[in-house]
Design an enzyme around this catalytic site. Sequence first.
Site, PDB file in Angstrom:
ATOM      1  N   SER A 140       0.877  -1.544  -0.233  1.00  0.00           N
ATOM      2  CA  SER A 140       0.328  -0.129   0.149  1.00  0.00           C
ATOM      3  C   SER A 140       0.698   1.288   0.168  1.00  0.00           C
ATOM      4  O   SER A 140       2.237   1.372   0.190  1.00  0.00           O
ATOM      5  CB  SER A 140      -1.318  -0.093   1.573  1.00  0.00           C
ATOM      6  OG  SER A 140      -1.262   1.363   0.908  1.00  0.00           O
ATOM      7  N   TYR A 199      -2.219  -0.366   9.817  1.00  0.00           N
ATOM      8  CA  TYR A 199      -1.536  -1.161   9.166  1.00  0.00           C
ATOM      9  C   TYR A 199      -0.792  -0.092   8.274  1.00  0.00           C
ATOM     10  O   TYR A 199      -0.469  -1.208   7.280  1.00  0.00           O
ATOM     11  CB  TYR A 199      -3.408   0.078   8.181  1.00  0.00           C
ATOM     12  CG  TYR A 199      -3.848  -0.354   6.534  1.00  0.00           C
ATOM     13  CD1 TYR A 199      -4.398  -1.589   5.754  1.00  0.00           C
ATOM     14  CD2 TYR A 199      -3.673   0.891   5.752  1.00  0.00           C
ATOM     15  CE1 TYR A 199      -4.437  -1.964   5.052  1.00  0.00           C
ATOM     16  CE2 TYR A 199      -3.433   0.052   4.482  1.00  0.00           C
ATOM     17  CZ  TYR A 199      -4.106  -0.846   3.785  1.00  0.00           C
ATOM     18  OH  TYR A 199      -3.941  -1.220   2.958  1.00  0.00           O
TER      19      TYR A 199
HETATM   20  P1  NAP Z   1     -11.568  -5.154   0.255  1.00  0.00           P
HETATM   21  O1  NAP Z   1     -12.923  -5.139  -1.129  1.00  0.00           O
HETATM   22  O2  NAP Z   1     -11.871  -5.250   1.358  1.00  0.00           O
HETATM   23  O3  NAP Z   1     -11.568  -6.705   0.170  1.00  0.00           O
HETATM   24  C1  NAP Z   1     -10.696  -7.290   1.014  1.00  0.00           C
HETATM   25  C2  NAP Z   1     -10.912  -8.789   0.827  1.00  0.00           C
HETATM   26  O4  NAP Z   1     -10.011  -9.916   1.169  1.00  0.00           O
HETATM   27  C3  NAP Z   1     -11.854  -9.663   0.815  1.00  0.00           C
HETATM   28  O5  NAP Z   1     -12.254 -10.413  -0.030  1.00  0.00           O
HETATM   29  C4  NAP Z   1     -11.833 -10.188   2.025  1.00  0.00           C
HETATM   30  O6  NAP Z   1     -12.790 -11.633   2.457  1.00  0.00           O
HETATM   31  C5  NAP Z   1     -10.742 -11.062   2.462  1.00  0.00           C
HETATM   32  N1  NAP Z   1     -10.003 -11.414   3.668  1.00  0.00           N
HETATM   33  C6  NAP Z   1     -10.540 -10.559   4.502  1.00  0.00           C
HETATM   34  N2  NAP Z   1     -10.086 -10.767   5.944  1.00  0.00           N
HETATM   35  C7  NAP Z   1      -9.393 -12.227   5.681  1.00  0.00           C
HETATM   36  C8  NAP Z   1      -8.489 -13.144   6.195  1.00  0.00           C
HETATM   37  N3  NAP Z   1      -8.448 -13.238   7.541  1.00  0.00           N
HETATM   38  N4  NAP Z   1      -8.653 -14.131   4.998  1.00  0.00           N
HETATM   39  C9  NAP Z   1      -9.209 -14.587   3.968  1.00  0.00           C
HETATM   40  N5  NAP Z   1      -9.254 -13.203   3.306  1.00  0.00           N
HETATM   41  C10 NAP Z   1      -9.944 -12.645   4.117  1.00  0.00           C
HETATM   42  O7  NAP Z   1     -10.192  -4.905   0.387  1.00  0.00           O
HETATM   43  P2  NAP Z   1      -9.648  -4.358  -1.065  1.00  0.00           P
HETATM   44  O8  NAP Z   1      -9.761  -3.186  -1.120  1.00  0.00           O
HETATM   45  O9  NAP Z   1      -9.476  -4.817  -2.239  1.00  0.00           O
HETATM   46  O10 NAP Z   1      -7.950  -5.019  -0.733  1.00  0.00           O
HETATM   47  C11 NAP Z   1      -7.707  -6.029  -1.165  1.00  0.00           C
HETATM   48  C12 NAP Z   1      -5.914  -5.436  -0.387  1.00  0.00           C
HETATM   49  O11 NAP Z   1      -5.598  -4.613  -1.343  1.00  0.00           O
HETATM   50  C13 NAP Z   1      -5.565  -5.182   0.574  1.00  0.00           C
HETATM   51  O12 NAP Z   1      -4.263  -6.278   0.869  1.00  0.00           O
HETATM   52  C14 NAP Z   1      -5.757  -4.297   1.008  1.00  0.00           C
HETATM   53  O13 NAP Z   1      -4.511  -3.725   2.037  1.00  0.00           O
HETATM   54  C15 NAP Z   1      -4.972  -3.809  -0.684  1.00  0.00           C
HETATM   55  N6  NAP Z   1      -5.003  -2.242  -0.525  1.00  0.00           N
HETATM   56  C16 NAP Z   1      -5.724  -1.564  -1.242  1.00  0.00           C
HETATM   57  C17 NAP Z   1      -6.415  -0.271  -1.415  1.00  0.00           C
HETATM   58  C18 NAP Z   1      -7.968   0.125  -1.946  1.00  0.00           C
HETATM   59  O14 NAP Z   1      -7.796   1.531  -1.960  1.00  0.00           O
HETATM   60  N7  NAP Z   1      -8.272  -0.025  -2.138  1.00  0.00           N
HETATM   61  C19 NAP Z   1      -4.943   0.366  -0.969  1.00  0.00           C
HETATM   62  C20 NAP Z   1      -3.770   0.165  -0.996  1.00  0.00           C
HETATM   63  C21 NAP Z   1      -3.691  -0.786  -0.537  1.00  0.00           C
HETATM   64  P3  NAP Z   1     -14.050 -11.276   2.953  1.00  0.00           P
HETATM   65  O15 NAP Z   1     -14.500 -10.960   1.441  1.00  0.00           O
HETATM   66  O16 NAP Z   1     -14.852 -13.477   3.096  1.00  0.00           O
HETATM   67  O17 NAP Z   1     -14.876 -11.440   3.512  1.00  0.00           O
END
Ligand code: NAP
Length: 246
Positions: free
Chosen positions: A141, A155
Amino acid sequence: MATLIVTGGSRGIGAAVARLGAQRGYAVAVNYASNAAAAEATVRAIHDAGGVAEAFQGDVAAEADVCALFEAAERLGPLAALVNSAGIVGPYGRLDEADVDGLRRTVEINVMGSILCCREAVKRLSTRHGGTGGAIVNLGSMAAELGSPGEFVTYAASKGAIDSLTIGLAREVAKEGVRVNAVRPGLIDTDIQMIPGVGSRLDKFATSPPIGRPGTAEETAEAILWLLSDAASYVTGAVLNVSGGR
Ligand code: NAP
């Protein structure tokens, strides 16, 4: 078929990676924690487009779940790639007001989850273990650089660990056919931006990226699939910002 495991493949960036990965010819293991309906929707979208996918429940922070995920995914075909997308932001606000359980869970999912999945992937991909090579992409991130003061410094710290994990592991397995890279998203339009009791960070920060808008999960997935592909054959240990210039 070459198998791609996507942790957190049920929603957001992971779901976009799963869909694009299937389009590029992978059989996709769609891991999720608790949202079975979202995981099934991702799998259904892949099947509807003629691809191969299956949903696998499992908490990436639990070693037994991670081992079971990698074993079960073998029925789709030999592992070729891993994307560690599972993640949470954890307690929102200042560190001195955060509860320890929430802080621990953030580190366990974001850091230990990625470490455990990388370990299981290397055991299968590395030529040292009889594998034929492959690629890993970890989700870091921009928070690792920005620090996220007042929001979620733990985080941010967990994502700093992802940068280090990526660089170190890439060098450790570089001669064993395994490439390891990280993508650092900035502000991407997914569920993670909705903070319970606070509201949407997208509303607050929509125009803060220099490019003038949040990114999409699909734009992030394109960068990840490129890093997985042979087109990136000389790229390992790279940390690629996908942040609209942030
Ligand atoms: P999201 O839409 O909230 O999706 C999170 C995903 O992680 C969901 O599929 C959730 O499963 C899964 N998850 C959470 N806890 C888990 C666990 N203990 N074991 C297995 N799966 C788990 O998040 P996102 O935005 O796609 O983020 C994806 C990655 O990108 C993350 O690592 C996040 O930190 C990183 N990131 C995102 C952003 C952003 O702006 N979106 C920015 C920087 C970094 P469920 O559906 O079952 O809850």
